[in-house]
Enzyme design. Structure first.
Site, PDB file in Angstrom:
ATOM      1  CB  SER A  59    -100.523  56.163 -21.260  1.00 32.59           C
ATOM      2  OG  SER A  59    -100.117  55.230 -21.911  1.00 32.59           O
ATOM      3  CE1 TYR A  73    -103.451  53.470 -18.639  1.00 34.51           C
ATOM      4  CE2 TYR A  73    -102.030  52.817 -20.336  1.00 34.51           C
ATOM      5  CZ  TYR A  73    -102.326  53.853 -18.924  1.00 34.51           C
ATOM      6  OH  TYR A  73    -101.814  54.472 -18.622  1.00 34.51           O
TER       7      TYR A  73
HETATM    8  N1  NAD Z   1     -96.712  55.992 -13.814  1.00 35.40           N
HETATM    9  C1  NAD Z   1     -96.868  55.285 -14.968  1.00 35.40           C
HETATM   10  O1  NAD Z   1     -95.726  55.025 -16.483  1.00 35.40           O
HETATM   11  C2  NAD Z   1     -97.874  56.379 -16.160  1.00 35.40           C
HETATM   12  C3  NAD Z   1     -97.976  56.392 -17.482  1.00 35.40           C
HETATM   13  C4  NAD Z   1     -98.758  56.625 -18.663  1.00 35.40           C
HETATM   14  C5  NAD Z   1     -99.730  57.166 -17.653  1.00 35.40           C
HETATM   15  N2  NAD Z   1    -100.063  57.609 -16.465  1.00 35.40           N
HETATM   16  C6  NAD Z   1    -101.488  58.163 -16.051  1.00 35.40           C
HETATM   17  O2  NAD Z   1    -100.501  58.389 -15.116  1.00 35.40           O
HETATM   18  C7  NAD Z   1    -102.268  58.707 -14.101  1.00 35.40           C
HETATM   19  C8  NAD Z   1    -101.399  58.117 -13.098  1.00 35.40           C
HETATM   20  O3  NAD Z   1    -100.470  57.320 -12.673  1.00 35.40           O
HETATM   21  P1  NAD Z   1    -100.215  57.178 -11.826  1.00 35.40           P
HETATM   22  O4  NAD Z   1     -98.697  55.867 -11.861  1.00 35.40           O
HETATM   23  O5  NAD Z   1     -99.685  57.949 -10.573  1.00 35.40           O
HETATM   24  O6  NAD Z   1    -100.887  55.680 -11.023  1.00 35.40           O
HETATM   25  P2  NAD Z   1    -101.857  56.003  -9.462  1.00 35.40           P
HETATM   26  O7  NAD Z   1    -102.315  54.379  -9.661  1.00 35.40           O
HETATM   27  O8  NAD Z   1    -100.868  56.192  -8.417  1.00 35.40           O
HETATM   28  O9  NAD Z   1    -102.477  57.727  -9.174  1.00 35.40           O
HETATM   29  C9  NAD Z   1    -104.064  56.905  -9.590  1.00 35.40           C
HETATM   30  C10 NAD Z   1    -104.554  57.879  -8.573  1.00 35.40           C
HETATM   31  O10 NAD Z   1    -105.855  57.735  -8.474  1.00 35.40           O
HETATM   32  C11 NAD Z   1    -106.409  57.385  -8.211  1.00 35.40           C
HETATM   33  N3  NAD Z   1    -108.353  56.312  -8.140  1.00 35.40           N
HETATM   34  C12 NAD Z   1    -107.939  55.815  -9.796  1.00 35.40           C
HETATM   35  N4  NAD Z   1    -109.197  54.853  -9.627  1.00 35.40           N
HETATM   36  C13 NAD Z   1    -109.995  56.148  -9.224  1.00 35.40           C
HETATM   37  C14 NAD Z   1    -111.296  56.856  -9.003  1.00 35.40           C
HETATM   38  N5  NAD Z   1    -112.638  56.149 -10.167  1.00 35.40           N
HETATM   39  N6  NAD Z   1    -111.966  57.159  -8.346  1.00 35.40           N
HETATM   40  C15 NAD Z   1    -110.964  58.544  -7.990  1.00 35.40           C
HETATM   41  N7  NAD Z   1    -110.250  58.036  -7.947  1.00 35.40           N
HETATM   42  C16 NAD Z   1    -109.135  56.983  -8.303  1.00 35.40           C
HETATM   43  C17 NAD Z   1    -106.148  55.903  -7.076  1.00 35.40           C
HETATM   44  O11 NAD Z   1    -106.450  55.913  -5.840  1.00 35.40           O
HETATM   45  C18 NAD Z   1    -104.463  56.927  -6.983  1.00 35.40           C
HETATM   46  O12 NAD Z   1    -104.068  57.893  -6.142  1.00 35.40           O
HETATM   47  C19 NAD Z   1    -103.500  57.381 -14.452  1.00 35.40           C
HETATM   48  O13 NAD Z   1    -103.700  58.308 -16.007  1.00 35.40           O
HETATM   49  C20 NAD Z   1    -102.308  56.821 -15.610  1.00 35.40           C
HETATM   50  O14 NAD Z   1    -103.045  55.733 -16.694  1.00 35.40           O
HETATM   51  C21 NAD Z   1     -98.815  56.863 -15.960  1.00 35.40           C
END
Ligand code: NAD
Length: 274
Positions: free
Chosen positions: A156, A170
């Site tokens: 991130s 985080y």
């Molecule tokens: N959305 C953003 O703005 C953003 C920005 C920077 C980084 N990210 C990173 O991108 C990734 C995904 O983000 P997103 O926005 O799509 O989030 P999201 O929460 O929609 O997707 C994450 C998925 O991981 C699953 N999950 C969580 N913990 C788990 C576990 N212990 N075991 C198995 N499954 C698990 C959740 O059920 C979910 O389906 C993350 O690593 C997040 O930190 C997102």
């Protein structure tokens, strides 16, 4: 759902076996993992999808199957060492090899060094960092047996700089994901295993409505989106597809000479210093 994610398939992962951890989405629409899974399948990969949320995982798999792709699903917690080991064994048994791994699981908890509880600190490290470590630990032997592979971890922009809110667990975990990728890349380069990181900035994924708006803006999604967008030089927010296309490049042979590095997907946010 497809009109939001235009179909541009070119066979960039034809014949490949890809494992994607966190292939569901916390809300309806395109999270990073779901977009990655669908785009990888469109590009010809057989995808093995893991998530702890069965329902959400099935939404992703259904989309892939309806488009004619092949998706296998497993419900598991990717921070559980025994479950992760068993899962990679199972994937190798089923597919014979694993060519690509994407570690997408992650999520943020608000709080700086004083106010974040020790439990939340440890949980942030487990979710964002240990998840990637465990998957690397168990996929590398499989990739070595198969003659190589590509690992894409998800960090991130918060792992690179302050991004507008205190979330020290985080930020520290995501910074560590970048270095986990780099050192693993160097160590396993002789085995033709490439390891890289996608570094998303502030995206508009379903996570914003489902979680972040409550944590950061008393549920006011419009306000939070405006705050996030104001930080982005390009003037619009990216979404799951932007992370997914960066992961696709890193997973494909187009990136055959790319390892131990990052692609920042943030509309210019981290390049700006005001
Ligand atoms: N959305 C953003 O703005 C953003 C920005 C920077 C980084 N990210 C990173 O991108 C990734 C995904 O983000 P997103 O926005 O799509 O989030 P999201 O929460 O929609 O997707 C994450 C998925 O991981 C699953 N999950 C969580 N913990 C788990 C576990 N212990 N075991 C198995 N499954 C698990 C959740 O059920 C979910 O389906 C993350 O690593 C997040 O930190 C997102």
């Amino acid at each position: 759902m497809t009109q939001d994610l235009p179909d541009q398939r070119r066979g960039r992962l034809a014949g490949r076996v890809a494992v994607i951890g966190g292939a569901g989405s916390v809300g309806p629409g395109w999270g990073n993992g779901r977009a990655t899974a669908v785009i990888f399948a469109r590009e010809g990969a057989t995808v093995f999808l893991a998530d702890r949320d069965k329902e959400s995982l099935e939404v992703t798999a259904r989309q892939i199957r309806e488009e004619g792709g092949t998706a296998h699903t497993a419900v598991l917690d990717v921070t559980e060492p025994t479950a992760v080991e068993a899962y990679f064994d199972e994937c190798e048994r089923a597919a014979g090899r694993i060519d690509v791994l994407v570690n997408n699981v992650g999520g943020s908890r608000a709080g700086g060094a004083v106010e974040l509880s020790v439990e939340d600190w440890e949980s942030q490290l487990r979710t964002n960092l240990t998840s990637a470590f465990l998957a690397c630990k168990h996929v590398i032997p499989v990739m070595r047996r198969g003659g190589g592979g590509a690992i894409v971890n998800t960090a991130s922009a918060s792992g690179l700089r302050w991004t507008g809110a205190a979330q020290v667990g985080y930020a520290a975990a995501k910074a560590a994901v970048i270095q986990l990728s780099r050192v693993t890349a160097v160590e396993y380069a002789p085995d033709r295993i490439r390891v890289n990181t996608v570094v998303p900035g502030q995206l508009h994924t379903p996570m914003v409505e489902a979680r972040l708006a409550h944590q950061r803006a008393d549920g006011d999604v419009t306000k939070l989106l405006a705050q996030r967008q104001a930080r982005i030089p390009l003037g619009f927010m990216g979404d799951g597809r932007d992370t997914a296309y960066a992961a696709l490049f890193l997973a494909s042979d187009e990136a055959r000479f790319v390892t131990g590095t990052e692609i920042v997907v943030d509309g210019g946010m981290t390049a700006r210093c005001d």
